[in-house]
Scaffold this active site. Structure first.
Site, PDB file in Angstrom:
ATOM      1  N   HIS A  81       0.871  -1.182   0.000  1.00  0.00           N
ATOM      2  CA  HIS A  81       0.000   0.000   0.000  1.00  0.00           C
ATOM      3  C   HIS A  81       0.910   1.234   0.000  1.00  0.00           C
ATOM      4  CE1 HIS A  81      -2.758   2.960   1.860  1.00  0.00           C
ATOM      5  NE2 HIS A  81      -3.756   2.163   1.528  1.00  0.00           N
ATOM      6  N   ASP A 122       3.308  -4.180   8.048  1.00  0.00           N
ATOM      7  CA  ASP A 122       2.061  -3.439   7.908  1.00  0.00           C
ATOM      8  C   ASP A 122       0.926  -4.433   8.126  1.00  0.00           C
ATOM      9  OD1 ASP A 122      -0.273  -2.344   6.956  1.00  0.00           O
ATOM     10  OD2 ASP A 122       0.569  -1.628   5.061  1.00  0.00           O
ATOM     11  N   GLN A 162      -4.363  -5.011   7.163  1.00  0.00           N
ATOM     12  CA  GLN A 162      -5.392  -5.943   6.656  1.00  0.00           C
ATOM     13  C   GLN A 162      -5.386  -7.275   7.393  1.00  0.00           C
ATOM     14  OE1 GLN A 162      -7.733  -5.121   4.686  1.00  0.00           O
ATOM     15  NE2 GLN A 162      -6.959  -3.189   3.882  1.00  0.00           N
ATOM     16  N   LYS A 205     -10.093  -0.609  10.860  1.00  0.00           N
ATOM     17  CA  LYS A 205     -10.214  -1.781   9.987  1.00  0.00           C
ATOM     18  C   LYS A 205     -10.499  -3.041  10.793  1.00  0.00           C
ATOM     19  CE  LYS A 205      -7.094   0.089   6.500  1.00  0.00           C
ATOM     20  NZ  LYS A 205      -7.872   0.310   5.276  1.00  0.00           N
ATOM     21  N   CYS A 241      -4.621   2.543  -3.657  1.00  0.00           N
ATOM     22  CA  CYS A 241      -3.366   3.057  -3.072  1.00  0.00           C
ATOM     23  C   CYS A 241      -2.225   2.070  -3.293  1.00  0.00           C
ATOM     24  CB  CYS A 241      -3.518   3.353  -1.586  1.00  0.00           C
ATOM     25  SG  CYS A 241      -4.789   4.545  -1.227  1.00  0.00           S
TER      26      CYS A 241
HETATM   27  N1  PMP Z   1      -1.702  -0.634   4.619  1.00  0.00           N
HETATM   28  C1  PMP Z   1      -2.664  -1.383   4.062  1.00  0.00           C
HETATM   29  C2  PMP Z   1      -2.331  -2.757   3.547  1.00  0.00           C
HETATM   30  C3  PMP Z   1      -3.967  -0.878   3.972  1.00  0.00           C
HETATM   31  O1  PMP Z   1      -4.927  -1.611   3.416  1.00  0.00           O
HETATM   32  C4  PMP Z   1      -4.236   0.421   4.488  1.00  0.00           C
HETATM   33  C5  PMP Z   1      -5.619   1.020   4.403  1.00  0.00           C
HETATM   34  N2  PMP Z   1      -6.219   0.930   3.149  1.00  0.00           N
HETATM   35  C6  PMP Z   1      -3.201   1.138   5.075  1.00  0.00           C
HETATM   36  C7  PMP Z   1      -1.946   0.579   5.117  1.00  0.00           C
HETATM   37  C8  PMP Z   1      -3.410   2.490   5.634  1.00  0.00           C
HETATM   38  O2  PMP Z   1      -4.233   2.447   6.759  1.00  0.00           O
HETATM   39  P1  PMP Z   1      -4.790   3.790   7.389  1.00  0.00           P
HETATM   40  O3  PMP Z   1      -5.454   4.537   6.259  1.00  0.00           O
HETATM   41  O4  PMP Z   1      -5.780   3.321   8.402  1.00  0.00           O
HETATM   42  O5  PMP Z   1      -3.645   4.528   7.965  1.00  0.00           O
END
Ligand code: PMP
Length: 409
Positions: free
Chosen positions: A123, A200, A203, A226, A366
């Site tokens: 991401h 990270d 998910q 999440k 993203c």
């Molecule tokens: N890493 C991953 C794999 C994600 O799916 C996301 C959220 N789409 C993020 C990071 C970022 O998370 P946040 O927007 O809650 O900071």
């Protein structure tokens, strides 16, 4: 315990919404999950009964708020099996957690010519911060590539690792492909060359148990929103010694021992990272979300999500013109399904699905370098939570079939 899971759906008031005349089929759980009544109640209760700033007041309300806030830190430590409560830092979310490690810890160990390894399925939150620190320090950013089945290429990863590799930062689960990466194995490989490992977990944490000691990673980042908790709250887990070495990213009230005209002595971790007034209600809401998940239990959650994902995979791939991305083996993926319907842009598909009450995400998620790698500009993405059911799945598949017929594809 499928029965309990079916009942648990009733804990989420928003799932009773009617959208465009249809029952809401909320299938964008990878973007954010819905909140159970228990989490909503915890937020309301806090504001109605306990609202005060933490750590500073000596009066009863402030003590109550502080106790609840710190109790959640312990709850989080237990939830991810951290060795100590001092290893849990509250942040704004995964993005903030990863940025702090990249911006403050990484420069203390990186020199020009060193290497940072990330994967092509990251991401942007776990990619752009590393690009930035690479530019600042003269380190080189290197990528783990994908195999044909949408998994990380471990042989190529092994070849990438060397004595110059100082940081390896990987997603636990891909928000596009749903791939569950073999983090324990990849961490051991990184440690063998002396690299620091950052994971990270955005998910992962709401979908299956995470044990940071078992994974043996050095940092682990995740978001409350999440995993059925509020927005605005996240966690950075870090090994105690690393958090001690890591400089704070923000400076201000509450993170200090002593401030004199020219110098400041910071509190030890985790307090030194939590400058200013923290999102207290959100921390308490996160605690309620963790309690809720623990009450349901992982086996029921995992069984429901795996069943829905496997069935959706089968039914969507059975539609001519639909391509589903990522691992074919259901046990190698989490509850995220990215797909495309040939001849229709994913944004148009998502709009048509919305008319049927089906909420999915469309776009690059993203993860633009991954999109380039897959040879697409965007995908449609359905992502499941344990509260999704057969009716949601039927609504999704029927709406995709209807879109295909409507556009004569
Ligand atoms: N890493 C991953 C794999 C994600 O799916 C996301 C959220 N789409 C993020 C990071 C970022 O998370 P946040 O927007 O809650 O900071």
């Amino acid at each position: 315990m499928v029965n309990d899971i079916a009942i648990a759906r009733n804990d989420f008031p928003i799932l009773k919404e009617v959208v465009n005349g249809q029952p809401l089929a909320y299938l964008d759980n990878a973007a954010t999950t819905q909140k159970p009544q228990a989490v909503i109640d915890a937020l309301v209760h806090y504001y109605q009964h306990d609202n005060a700033n933490i750590h500073r007041g000596v009066y009863t309300l402030a003590e109550r708020a502080t106790e609840q806030y710190e109790a959640v830190r312990q709850q989080v430590a237990t939830f991810i099996n951290a060795a100590s409560v001092a290893e849990i830092v509250f942040t704004r979310g995964t993005t903030t957690s990863l940025n702090w490690v990249a911006q403050t810890y990484a420069p203390t160990i990186l020199q020009a010519g060193d290497e940072i390894v990330i994967s092509i399925m990251e991401h942007h939150s776990n990619l752009v911060p590393w690009q930035q620190v690479a530019q600042r320090t003269g380190a080189k950013l290197r990528y783990v590539e994908l195999t044909a089945s949408g998994e990380l290429d471990l042989a190529q990863y092994g070849d990438l690792l060397n004595a110059r590799t100082k940081i390896v930062s990987l997603t636990h689960v891909s928000n596009v492909l749903g791939t569950i990466n073999p983090i324990k194995k990849m961490t051991a490989m990184a440690h063998a060359v002396g690299a620091t490992v950052v994971i990270d977990g955005a998910q992962a944490t709401g979908h299956f148990p995470v044990d940071v000691q078992e994974l043996d990673c050095d940092f682990y980042a995740f978001s409350g929103h999440k995993m059925y908790g509020p927005t605005g709250i996240g966690v950075l887990y870090g090994r105690e010694a690393l958090l001690t070495a890591m400089p704070p990213a923000e400076f201000g009230g509450e993170m200090i021992n002593l401030v004199t005209r020219q110098k400041t002595d910071f509190k030890p971790a985790p307090a030194k990272f939590e400058a200013g007034t923290m999102p207290i209600a959100q921390v308490i809401g996160l605690g309620a979300a963790i309690s809720y998940l623990q009450h349901l239990g992982w086996p029921a959650i995992i069984a429901q999500e795996q069943q829905l994902t496997a069935q959706a995979y089968q039914e969507l791939t059975a539609i001519t013109g639909v391509t589903v991305y990522g691992p074919t083996e259901p046990t190698r993926r989490s509850s995220v399904l990215s797909f495309n319907l040939q001849g229709l842009h994913p944004h148009d598909l998502a709009t048509v699905l919305d008319m049927q009450g089906v909420a999915i995400r469309a776009g690059h998620h993203c993860a633009q370098p991954l999109m380039t790698d897959l040879g697409v500009s965007a995908t449609a993405r359905a992502s499941f939570a344990f509260y999704n059911n057969q009716a949601d799945l039927r609504q999704l598949v029927t709406a995709v079939q209807a879109a295909k017929e409507f556009f004569k594809l």
